[in-house]
Motif scaffolding. Structure first.
Motif, PDB file in Angstrom:
ATOM      1  N   ILE A 291       0.923  -0.959   0.298  1.00 26.35           N
ATOM      2  CA  ILE A 291       0.236   0.088  -0.060  1.00 26.35           C
ATOM      3  C   ILE A 291       1.045   0.928  -0.314  1.00 26.35           C
ATOM      4  CG2 ILE A 291      -1.641   1.408   1.163  1.00 26.35           C
ATOM      5  CD1 ILE A 291      -2.931  -1.512   2.475  1.00 26.35           C
TER       6      ILE A 291
ATOM      7  N   TRP B 194      -2.866  -0.462  -5.979  1.00 25.50           N
ATOM      8  CA  TRP B 194      -2.520  -0.194  -4.218  1.00 25.50           C
ATOM      9  C   TRP B 194      -3.912  -1.156  -4.154  1.00 25.50           C
ATOM     10  CZ3 TRP B 194      -7.655   1.323  -2.381  1.00 25.50           C
ATOM     11  CH2 TRP B 194      -8.641   3.110  -3.796  1.00 25.50           C
TER      12      TRP B 194
ATOM     13  N   VAL C 202      -5.233  -4.153  -0.347  1.00 29.67           N
ATOM     14  CA  VAL C 202      -6.013  -3.549  -0.287  1.00 29.67           C
ATOM     15  C   VAL C 202      -7.468  -4.654   0.386  1.00 29.67           C
ATOM     16  CG1 VAL C 202      -8.391  -2.468   0.062  1.00 29.67           C
ATOM     17  CG2 VAL C 202      -6.549  -1.781   0.116  1.00 29.67           C
TER      18      VAL C 202
END
Length: 227
Positions: free
Chosen positions: A122, A192, A196
């Motif tokens: 991330i 990203w 997640v």
């Protein structure tokens, strides 16, 4: 009177035959579902490594949980076919605890890796091949749907099959999450999203793994023969 005993014995034979037939059908369904999930588990790990998708690896860990649950359920049916033996009944059931404990420890290790790696990705996103990720996630969803269809007819007559059905159903939700993440990455380029989704799946799997272990432990304790 003799005729009544003969009829009763014949009825017991028919009941035993029907019970064996049901048990064999349940074992066959679990075997097919285990073969499907186990095979795709390997494919998903390879896909995650090749396409750089942490979400696929996290979902593979989830599918491993399902495969372990299917294997334990199948072992429980096979163990149940053995002749009654009070001295060994608890020992046989202990196998379920050991398998579930191994599963829980391994999954906790994988979850820690996913969480650490996910946070790093991330902060510093890495390239993800969204198309390959999309294809693998779509195949995973198809495998889950097929496994659910195989188990559907037996989930009302066997708690083992019903538990396996619910495990595969939960994994189907994980596959949907990976599929949605792949679509977002494909059309937005937001890499990203992959970590997640991976972290979300990992956090979801952990409590379910503990429940699997705790349930097997409780069932074994209740079945322990009195001293």
């Amino acid at each position: 009177m003799a005729q009544q005993r003969a009829d009763a014995g014949h009825g017991d034979d028919q009941g035993g035959h029907a019970h064996d037939h049901t048990r064999n059908a349940n074992a066959r369904q679990l075997t097919i579902a285990l073969a499907l999930t186990g095979t795709f588990l390997v494919a998903e790990v390879i896909g995650g490594l090749v396409f750089g998708s942490l979400a696929l690896l996290s979902d593979a860990a989830h599918m491993f949980t399902d495969s372990a649950a299917l294997a334990i359920a199948l072992a429980a049916i096979n163990i149940g076919q053995r002749p009654a033996d009070e001295r060994r009944t608890f020992g046989y059931r202990r196998f379920e605890i050991l398998a579930a404990a191994f599963n829980a420890v391994l999954l906790f290790g994988v979850a820690i890796y996913v969480l650490v790696e996910g946070i790093q990705r991330i902060v510093r996103p890495e390239p993800v091949q969204a198309t390959g990720m999309l294809v693998v996630a779509g195949l995973g969803l198809a495998v889950n749907l097929i496994a659910m269809r195989v188990l559907a007819s037996g989930k009302e007559r066997s708690l083992n099959v019903k538990g396996a059905y619910l495990e595969v159903w939960a994994d189907m939700l994980g596959s949907l999450g990976v599929l949605a993440g792949a679509l977002v990455i494909r059309f937005t380029g937001w890499t990203w999203v992959d970590p997640v989704v991976a972290i979300a799946i990992g956090l979801w799997v952990l409590p379910r793994t503990w429940v699997l272990f705790a349930t097997r432990r409780i069932s074994c304790w209740r079945a322990r023969p009195a001293a």
